[in-house]
Write a protein that holds these residues in place. Structure first.
Motif, short mmCIF file in Angstrom:
data_model
loop_
_atom_site.label_atom_id
_atom_site.label_comp_id
_atom_site.label_asym_id
_atom_site.label_seq_id
_atom_site.Cartn_x
_atom_site.Cartn_y
_atom_site.Cartn_z
N GLU A 578 0.83 -1.21 0.00
CA GLU A 578 0.00 0.00 0.00
C GLU A 578 0.86 1.25 0.00
O GLU A 578 0.53 2.25 -0.66
N ALA A 581 2.19 1.79 -3.47
CA ALA A 581 1.14 2.39 -4.30
C ALA A 581 1.03 3.90 -4.04
O ALA A 581 0.85 4.69 -4.98
N CYS A 620 -1.83 -2.89 -5.82
CA CYS A 620 -0.61 -2.11 -5.98
C CYS A 620 -0.20 -2.06 -7.45
O CYS A 620 0.20 -1.01 -7.97
#
Length: 998
Positions: A578, A581, A620
């Protein structure tokens, strides 16, 4: 004298004379009628003359109704004619307040009626409002201080004792006029306001306490009373201790102080503001008031204090700000937006003024709030924690660029970070319960699809959202490098905070400015973050030392011994993904330069058979493709195919040590289309080569090959075959036979058709038909199943059969390749029907596919090698499925699943093979006993389904066998004498076991 004035005087004189002697309501009413007919000039000229009788009247004891009538008429006169004489103003001002004072007790008000007090207050309001600036200025002079004090004292006492809403509003209007409140009197003279500020300083404590008692009083008094009190209090504070107030000189003797009242020096401001802090603190109770208008008025009150009293009421800032933060999330959108605008405006005000004292106060308040947050972890509920967090969020937003002092202070930064880290302790105990295993990509990608986060010390999503907002605000600071370095240091200092710190890093990066404001230093900072997140110390998804684990690598059934991972490790990888991302979103197109650094790792996570980890990796991957400007993951793979192929080839050398990395190829294939297949043909060949050399590690390789086969079947779907039905639908029998061709004619037509088609196909130089690439790949994969389906490991057998099923279907359009492969695989394949029940179940599914695809090619083989085993199995398991034999336990076994699958589908198998009557008789003999009522309904339905399928081949034969088993009549009489009767000697008319199913 003007004639109109003379005429008016002549009309008024008799009435005024009577009023001096003995007043009555009729005379006052008549006087009022005449006055209202006069023009303004006449009233202005005769004002003193008309008022004189009323002055005498009010000095006498008269009826209250007469006094009210007289006061109302005086109020009208004051409203129509501006008061320009100080003597006239002062005399009537004193007399009006004397009317509502208790003559016996000067510390109390009279017990007159509410109507009388309302009339007096309205008269005072009109007297002051319609006086000129010079008169009003004289009212705030020291010479009139005692009279003004008496008026204020009277109004305060009235406010304390009266409970009528109308009267209280009128009293507050009177106080508003006396304190120059803009809602009640329009006055712009700075000189008057300065005089008022000086003289009202003496009455500030009493007025503030009285108004506060109304604000915090009974809610039944109405929202209008509370709003008026709050508005008057706010403007009074600004008038007396505002930033524009003049500070008196310290060199003043005691005699002057006694004559002039309060000395507004620095000492007085300091002491008074300390007391006002208590008043302001008490007023914050209105934040939770039920009426939205009161909350709006409170916002105006805070606005006045924050922007107009910042010089002397700095200590009120930390008192008021939490209330504004609470209102910024008010249920009413208008209030919430107004509060948010106020926060933004005040933030700009602080930054423009560069008030070091204010910044230090807010910074210190953040420090105190973080201490409260740490203490509240175990002792407070979610609502209390949310209040503290919103306060911190508001402070950080208000500081804006001035937050440097917080980030540069080690103690303050440490307390802020640790308070968030302690609160953000993840609850990883339930992840193995919510885990969902999936070997196919069937998850939906959306912004809210990241794995749900659970925490030990709070449940509300608003708390997590507020923490994220705090991090976003910190990410806007120019000292974000210092913050990230501090968090990375925490990452290295203890393993206890890994999850929390990585989450904070990702949230701070999410708050980075947009692409247009991204600098090279921020790009370098994100590169540093990526190197830290992908370091072997954190990114090692194959090693585990903890006891509480979940399975990261697992097949659907009968998997090999899985690689085990702790719940913490699983959460850690998901949070890292995360954060990656977020880094991609922050850099946008500039993130393309980091693809070589992160792509292989992200794909490895996306290929995990653990649902949570695979979902995070997939999200992602999608976030990276969007941030880098690719329309899809497919385009991302296509544009970076050379790097991906190179990384796969290099990592294949480490397969024996890290077999899980093979899933990268699986992700690439599943996320691609047919156009990329030529690029990855060599990689698929490497997988097959490794499989040949490492049969003991075949499972992860077979998972990848299964994905390859599935993708090829999706990219090159076989054409649907039109199989002619053996049933003649309501058609003339003669026409049917005319249309029907002999097998020889059909073969000739088929041969001619193939010749025509062959003309359109390209040839190699040696005259052989070109075989498509995907067919060669499927053939190579299928050949590996020859030995693997005979493996000692159950899970290898099952997945080999699954691959066979997929490949045979995918080769449906290429019989010249398909049939030889089926022939080659047949001998080891039929041995699977003597294996474990799970293997037999999968083998039967493959058999259905082979029969559907090959039909005549395998008819005799199936009837000879497999059908006898299936029929024997149905006979053997018949007694096991009876209801009386503990079917409740049996229904969950693999034997039951196999038995039901064969019973349900063997009829369709016979239809595909187009079997003869003797084979139908053999199967019907086995299926008919399953129609007994002693069998479960699901088995009865399966047997009936099979008989229906057989009826499509030879309905007469099926009818015959059914009647042999059950017939209500032992003899069936023919419809005509020329036909013989049919006897069913073994049928039993009383056999009710079958009756319900016929």
């Amino acid at each position: 004298m003007d004639e109109r004035i003379s005429y008016a005087f002549a009309s008024l004189k008799p009435l005024c004379s009577r009023l001096v002697k003995d007043a009555c309501i009729e005379d006052i009413s008549e006087l009022e009628r005449i006055i209202k007919q006069l023009d303004d000039n006449s009233i202005r000229a005769l004002q003193t003359y008309i008022l004189f009788p009323f002055k005498l009247l009010l000095c006498r004891k008269t009826k209250e109704a007469v006094s009210i009538k007289a006061i109302d008429l005086m109020s009208y006169l004051f409203e129509k004619c501006p008061t320009e004489s100080w003597s006239l103003f002062s005399s009537y001002f004193l007399q009006l307040f004397q009317l509502i004072l208790n003559q016996e007790d000067v510390n109390a008000v009279s017990d007159a009626s509410e109507e009388f007090k309302i009339s007096v207050c309205k008269c005072v309001i009109n007297l002051i409002k319609n006086s000129n600036e010079e008169v009003i200025n004289d009212m705030y002079q020291c010479s009139f201080r005692l009279s003004l004090a008496q008026a204020v004292f009277t109004l305060i006492n009235l406010l304390k004792t009266e409970r009528s809403k109308i009267l209280r509003r009128t009293i507050l209007q009177t106080i508003g006029v006396l304190t120059l409140n803009h809602n009640h009197i329009s006055l712009t003279s700075k000189a008057v306001k300065q005089s008022a500020s000086k003289i009202l300083a003496e009455f500030l404590p009493g007025l503030a306490i009285a108004l506060l008692s109304v604000i915090c009083g009974d809610v039944k008094q109405g929202e209008a009373v509370i709003r008026m009190s709050l508005n008057i209090l706010g403007e009074l504070i600004v008038l007396v201790v505002g930033d524009t107030c003049v500070v008196d000189s310290e060199k003043v003797n005691h005699i002057e102080i006694k004559e002039n009242g309060v000395l507004k020096n620095e000492t007085w401001f300091k002491e008074t503001c300390t007391k006002l802090e208590i008043v302001v603190d008490k007023s914050t109770i209105l934040v939770s008031h039920d009426n939205w208008k009161v909350r709006v008025e409170f916002l105006s009150f805070t606005n006045s204090i924050l922007f107009n009293c910042s010089k002397y009421l700095e200590n009120c800032v930390p008192i008021l700000l939490p209330s504004i933060f609470a209102l910024s999330v008010d249920s009413y959108s208008n209030i919430a937006s107004s509060a948010q605008n106020l926060i933004s405006e005040y933030s700009q005000h602080i930054q423009s003024s560069k008030s070091l004292s204010l910044c230090s106060i807010i910074t210190e308040n953040i420090y105190n709030s973080t201490l409260k947050l740490i203490k509240s972890k175990l002792t407070s509920n979610d609502d209390q924690k949310l209040v503290i967090l919103r306060s911190i969020q508001g402070y950080v937003q208000i500081l804006g660029d001035s937050i440097d002092g917080l980030l540069l202070s080690v103690n303050h930064l440490d307390k802020l970070v640790m308070s968030l880290v302690n609160l953000l302790e993840f609850d990883t105990s339930m992840i193995s319960v919510v885990e969902e295993i999936s070997t196919q990509w069937d998850i939906s990608v959306s912004s809210s699809a990241w794995p749900q986060k659970r925490f030990l010390y709070f449940k509300k999503d608003e708390i997590l959202m507020t923490i994220c907002n705090i991090c976003h605000s910190l990410g806007q600071s120019k000292y974000k490098q210092l913050l990230i370095d501090f968090l990375i240091e925490k990452l290295h200092s203890s393993e206890l905070f890994l999850l929390q710190v990585i989450f904070l890093i990702g949230s701070v990066v999410e708050g980075f400015p947009k692409l247009s404001h991204i600098t090279n230093s921020e790009t370098d900072l994100i590169e540093e973050i990526l190197e830290e997140l992908l370091s072997p110390a954190l990114w090692d998804i194959s090693e585990d030392k903890d006891v509480g684990t979940v399975q990261i690598f697992q097949s659907e059934i009968n998997s090999p011994k899985p690689v085990m991972y702790s719940n913490n490790k699983l959460y850690l990888i998901c949070l890292i993904l995360e954060s990656i991302a977020n880094c991609a979103k922050a850099l946008d197109l500039k993130f393309r330069s980091f693809l070589m650094k992160v792509l292989f790792n992200v794909m490895e996570a996306a290929g995990s058979s653990n649902y949570i980890l695979a979902q995070s990796g997939r999200l992602c991957l999608c976030s990276i493709s969007q941030a880098c400007g690719y329309t899809s993951v497919l385009e991302l793979i296509r544009e970076n195919a050379d790097y991906i192929i190179n990384s796969i080839s290099i990592n294949f050398h480490n397969f024996l040590y890290r077999p899980e990395m093979i899933v990268v190829l699986r992700v690439v294939i599943e996320e691609s289309d047919a156009t990329v297949l030529p690029f990855f043909t060599d990689s698929i060949g490497q997988v097959l080569h490794i499989l040949d050399l490492n049969q003991d590690k075949a499972y992860p390789l077979l998972i990848v090959l299964k994905s390859v086969a599935l993708s090829i079947r999706k990219w090159f779907p076989p054409k649907k075959k039109n199989i002619p039905s053996s049933i003649v639908p309501s058609e003339d029998l003669k026409m049917y036979f005319l249309k029907k061709k002999t097998p020889k004619e059909s073969a000739e037509d088929s041969f001619n058709t193939e010749e025509v088609k062959d003309d359109d196909i390209s040839f190699y130089g040696d005259g052989k038909k070109e075989v498509p690439l995907h067919v060669n790949i499927l053939s190579s994969i299928l050949k590996r199943c020859y030995h693997l389906q005979s493996s000692r490991k159950l899970y290898i057998q099952v997945i080999s059969l699954e691959i066979m099923e997929i490949c045979i279907v995918a080769l449906g359009d290429f019989e010249f390749q398909q049939h030889p492969l089926v022939h080659e695989l047949w001998n080891p394949f039929i041995q699977r029907f003597s294996e474990d029940k799970i293997v037999m179940l999968q083998a039967f599914k493959v058999l259905l596919v082979i029969a559907d695809e090959c039909r005549d090619f395998v008819r005799q083989r199936v009837l000879k090698d497999v059908v006898p085993k299936l029929i024997l199995l149905l006979k053997t398991l018949y007694s096991s499925s009876l209801l009386k034999n503990n079917f409740r336990s049996y229904q969950w076994t693999n034997s039951c699943k196999l038995q039901l699958c064969i019973l349900s589908n063997i009829g369709s198998l016979f239809c595909k093979l187009d079997v003869a009557e003797k084979d139908i008789a053999l199967l019907a003999e086995v299926c008919l006993p399953y129609l007994q009522s002693e069998q479960p309904k699901v088995f009865q339905a399966a047997a009936f389904q099979t008989l229906e399928a057989l009826a499509t081949i030879d309905p007469d034969a099926v009818w015959w066998y059914i009647n042999l088993t059950y017939s209500p009549h032992p003899v069936l009489e023919p419809p005509h004498e020329s036909l013989y009767p049919i006897h069913f000697p073994h049928a039993k008319a009383t056999n009710f076991e079958f009756k319900l199913n016929f």
